[in-house]
Design an enzyme around this catalytic site. Sequence first.
Site, PDB file in Angstrom:
ATOM      1  N   SER A   6       3.451  -5.933   3.321  1.00 44.65           N
ATOM      2  CA  SER A   6       4.525  -4.944   3.323  1.00 44.65           C
ATOM      3  C   SER A   6       5.020  -4.771   4.746  1.00 44.65           C
ATOM      4  O   SER A   6       4.271  -4.973   5.711  1.00 44.65           O
ATOM      5  CB  SER A   6       4.012  -3.598   2.784  1.00 44.65           C
ATOM      6  OG  SER A   6       4.928  -2.545   3.053  1.00 44.65           O
ATOM      7  N   TYR A  54      -1.814   3.509   2.727  1.00 43.70           N
ATOM      8  CA  TYR A  54      -1.091   2.336   2.224  1.00 43.70           C
ATOM      9  C   TYR A  54      -0.741   1.388   3.366  1.00 43.70           C
ATOM     10  O   TYR A  54      -0.985   0.175   3.288  1.00 43.70           O
ATOM     11  CB  TYR A  54       0.179   2.777   1.489  1.00 43.70           C
ATOM     12  CG  TYR A  54       0.998   1.614   0.970  1.00 43.70           C
ATOM     13  CD1 TYR A  54       0.686   1.026  -0.253  1.00 43.70           C
ATOM     14  CD2 TYR A  54       2.066   1.110   1.694  1.00 43.70           C
ATOM     15  CE1 TYR A  54       1.417  -0.044  -0.739  1.00 43.70           C
ATOM     16  CE2 TYR A  54       2.808   0.036   1.216  1.00 43.70           C
ATOM     17  CZ  TYR A  54       2.477  -0.541   0.006  1.00 43.70           C
ATOM     18  OH  TYR A  54       3.206  -1.613  -0.469  1.00 43.70           O
TER      19      TYR A  54
END
Length: 249
Positions: free
Chosen positions: A141, A155
Amino acid sequence: MTRRKILITGASSGLGAGMAREFARRGRDLALCARRVSNLEELRAELLAAHPGIAVAVRGLDVDDHAAIPKVFEELRAELGGLDRIIVNAGIGKGARIGTGRADANLATATTNFVSALAQAEAAVSIFRQQRSGHLVLISSMSAVRGLPGKKTAYAASKAGVTALGEGLAIELRGTPIKVTTVQPGFIATDMAAKAGDAKLVAPLDKGVNSMVAAIEREAVRASVPEWPWRALGLVMPLLPRAIMARLG
């Protein structure tokens, strides 16, 4: 090199299902894994109806069951007659501010996104070492580029681990027939992005998936996708003051 037989984890929805559709359009045989087997079976029927010349194998897999991963990968390898590319895509987007009583959400995110990605990489690279060829793809990501505050802290940390894993493997396996690609998507319109509250700079799903597949097919060592604006932001984000990152996060 054209990778004909592709395994994708987390393929029942979102980016995983989107990549499956695009690779099927390109005539590739697919091995699809996810927890929601009914979704996989529906996707398989859709893909075979649209592309009757391909093969599609499906298996239920919870990537947090680490012992099951090599068994399922080997079953799918046998069914397709080999695996040329394995895409480690399964992930979750849970998260809470650290220290607010929701350690369960953060630990689940860290486990699925990093520890389970490592378990999948172990199984994939073992297969590729036996074959003396293959392409490992890790879906990370853009949040891996810089630590993020609040409910995205765990995250971002989990995805930073995935990026570091990909970089280490790319260094180790350089000059061998085993290739490693780390893909760092920005905000792409999926259910997970919507639940995370990502509303700015969101790319449509088809645009995001197409850019991911293009980067995977190039077998780039690392790719930020869609390239605009995320490649530029990837250069800028590490330089921003923490006060600005706090607002962006």
